[in-house]
Design an enzyme around this catalytic site. Sequence first.
Site, PDB file in Angstrom:
ATOM      1  N   GLU A 154       8.918   2.881 -13.213  1.00 59.08           N
ATOM      2  CA  GLU A 154       8.296   3.325 -13.878  1.00 59.08           C
ATOM      3  C   GLU A 154       7.226   4.769 -12.732  1.00 59.08           C
ATOM      4  O   GLU A 154       7.460   4.333 -11.688  1.00 59.08           O
ATOM      5  CB  GLU A 154       7.030   2.496 -13.597  1.00 59.08           C
ATOM      6  CG  GLU A 154       6.975   1.314 -14.276  1.00 59.08           C
ATOM      7  CD  GLU A 154       7.206   0.308 -14.356  1.00 59.08           C
ATOM      8  OE1 GLU A 154       6.614  -0.965 -14.774  1.00 59.08           O
ATOM      9  OE2 GLU A 154       6.460  -0.413 -13.532  1.00 59.08           O
ATOM     10  N   HIS A 214       1.749  -6.257  -7.057  1.00 60.10           N
ATOM     11  CA  HIS A 214       0.157  -5.556  -7.200  1.00 60.10           C
ATOM     12  C   HIS A 214      -0.345  -6.661  -7.014  1.00 60.10           C
ATOM     13  O   HIS A 214      -1.146  -6.866  -6.054  1.00 60.10           O
ATOM     14  CB  HIS A 214      -0.743  -5.247  -8.484  1.00 60.10           C
ATOM     15  CG  HIS A 214       0.474  -3.973  -9.416  1.00 60.10           C
ATOM     16  ND1 HIS A 214      -0.749  -3.363  -8.959  1.00 60.10           N
ATOM     17  CD2 HIS A 214       1.436  -3.984  -9.787  1.00 60.10           C
ATOM     18  CE1 HIS A 214       0.209  -2.345 -10.008  1.00 60.10           C
ATOM     19  NE2 HIS A 214       1.439  -2.349 -10.444  1.00 60.10           N
ATOM     20  N   ASP A 245      -1.525   2.065  -9.938  1.00 59.72           N
ATOM     21  CA  ASP A 245      -0.693   2.614 -11.265  1.00 59.72           C
ATOM     22  C   ASP A 245      -1.553   3.362 -11.554  1.00 59.72           C
ATOM     23  O   ASP A 245      -2.960   3.759 -11.990  1.00 59.72           O
ATOM     24  CB  ASP A 245      -0.836   1.320 -12.315  1.00 59.72           C
ATOM     25  CG  ASP A 245       0.185   0.587 -11.992  1.00 59.72           C
ATOM     26  OD1 ASP A 245       1.367   0.504 -11.400  1.00 59.72           O
ATOM     27  OD2 ASP A 245       0.787  -0.587 -12.849  1.00 59.72           O
ATOM     28  N   HIS A 252       3.388   3.922 -10.360  1.00 55.68           N
ATOM     29  CA  HIS A 252       3.903   2.547  -9.348  1.00 55.68           C
ATOM     30  C   HIS A 252       4.032   2.865  -8.576  1.00 55.68           C
ATOM     31  O   HIS A 252       5.185   3.505  -7.783  1.00 55.68           O
ATOM     32  CB  HIS A 252       5.349   1.911 -10.660  1.00 55.68           C
ATOM     33  CG  HIS A 252       4.577   0.741  -9.724  1.00 55.68           C
ATOM     34  ND1 HIS A 252       4.554  -0.902  -9.845  1.00 55.68           N
ATOM     35  CD2 HIS A 252       5.319  -0.290  -8.689  1.00 55.68           C
ATOM     36  CE1 HIS A 252       4.456  -1.955  -9.092  1.00 55.68           C
ATOM     37  NE2 HIS A 252       5.268  -0.860  -8.223  1.00 55.68           N
ATOM     38  N   ARG A 268      -3.988  -7.952  -8.446  1.00 53.83           N
ATOM     39  CA  ARG A 268      -3.455  -7.989 -10.334  1.00 53.83           C
ATOM     40  C   ARG A 268      -3.154  -9.001  -9.188  1.00 53.83           C
ATOM     41  O   ARG A 268      -2.303  -9.332  -8.881  1.00 53.83           O
ATOM     42  CB  ARG A 268      -2.039  -7.671 -10.732  1.00 53.83           C
ATOM     43  CG  ARG A 268      -1.834  -8.158 -12.181  1.00 53.83           C
ATOM     44  CD  ARG A 268      -0.239  -7.329 -12.480  1.00 53.83           C
ATOM     45  NE  ARG A 268      -0.242  -6.562 -12.728  1.00 53.83           N
ATOM     46  CZ  ARG A 268       0.476  -5.813 -12.955  1.00 53.83           C
ATOM     47  NH1 ARG A 268       1.977  -6.331 -13.411  1.00 53.83           N
ATOM     48  NH2 ARG A 268       1.077  -4.271 -13.095  1.00 53.83           N
TER      49      ARG A 268
END
Length: 225
Positions: A204, A139, A146, A207, A94
């Site tokens: 999460e 990320h 994910d 993740h 990301r």
Amino acid sequence: MKKLITILLFLCATQGFAQQQKQLPVGFTYIDNHIPHIAYDLRYHGSHNFVGRRIDGYEANKLILTEKAVMALKKVEAELNKEGLGLKVFDAYRPQRAVNHFKRWAKDIKDTLMRREFYPQVDKRDLFKKGFIASRSGHSRGSTIDLTIIHLNTKEELDMGAPFDFFGEESAHGYVHLTTPQRNNRLKLRKIMEKHGFRAYEKEWWHYTLHDEPFKDKYFDFPIK
């Protein structure tokens, strides 16, 4: 003649792979160059995400990770395939500009377009405090992903008890109000990811970050294209 065509096709594929790799920093690669059949739904390239629109930096529907993380992920996929299962990826590398987009969105209290689906019980002003939004993301170091597990024949996702990117206590690994199948599915994903070198993020279920990530302190901002 057939042999010549085969050689030409191989050379074209090799050249295309090399051209793709030149677009990326050293140490990064496209996931489907190594796991061609992997399923994915890159949420931030479209509008089905908690912001409700495409996120900055997601210029193409492509998955990028560090080469080291991809090699570990390949082992996870291969082991699941033996059971008729596979991985489905929601996000991988990301860019920092995407994280900045999330920060701007989180500060705009009036923008609650996707609240009903993604954060129905959380005040948007608390997203930073509760750890759902951060100024920097693992990320962006390139070794965080994910994902979930799917049935290969139907592409149906295993029931994890909460959808991807749901901002609420239901997404945490320690959430107690899960059915036995939901708990077992989360545990299955966690066990196989940890077996092949990834560690979980407790808030999460989807993740995971490679333990021995190659860029522990470097955050990248090249766009996904």
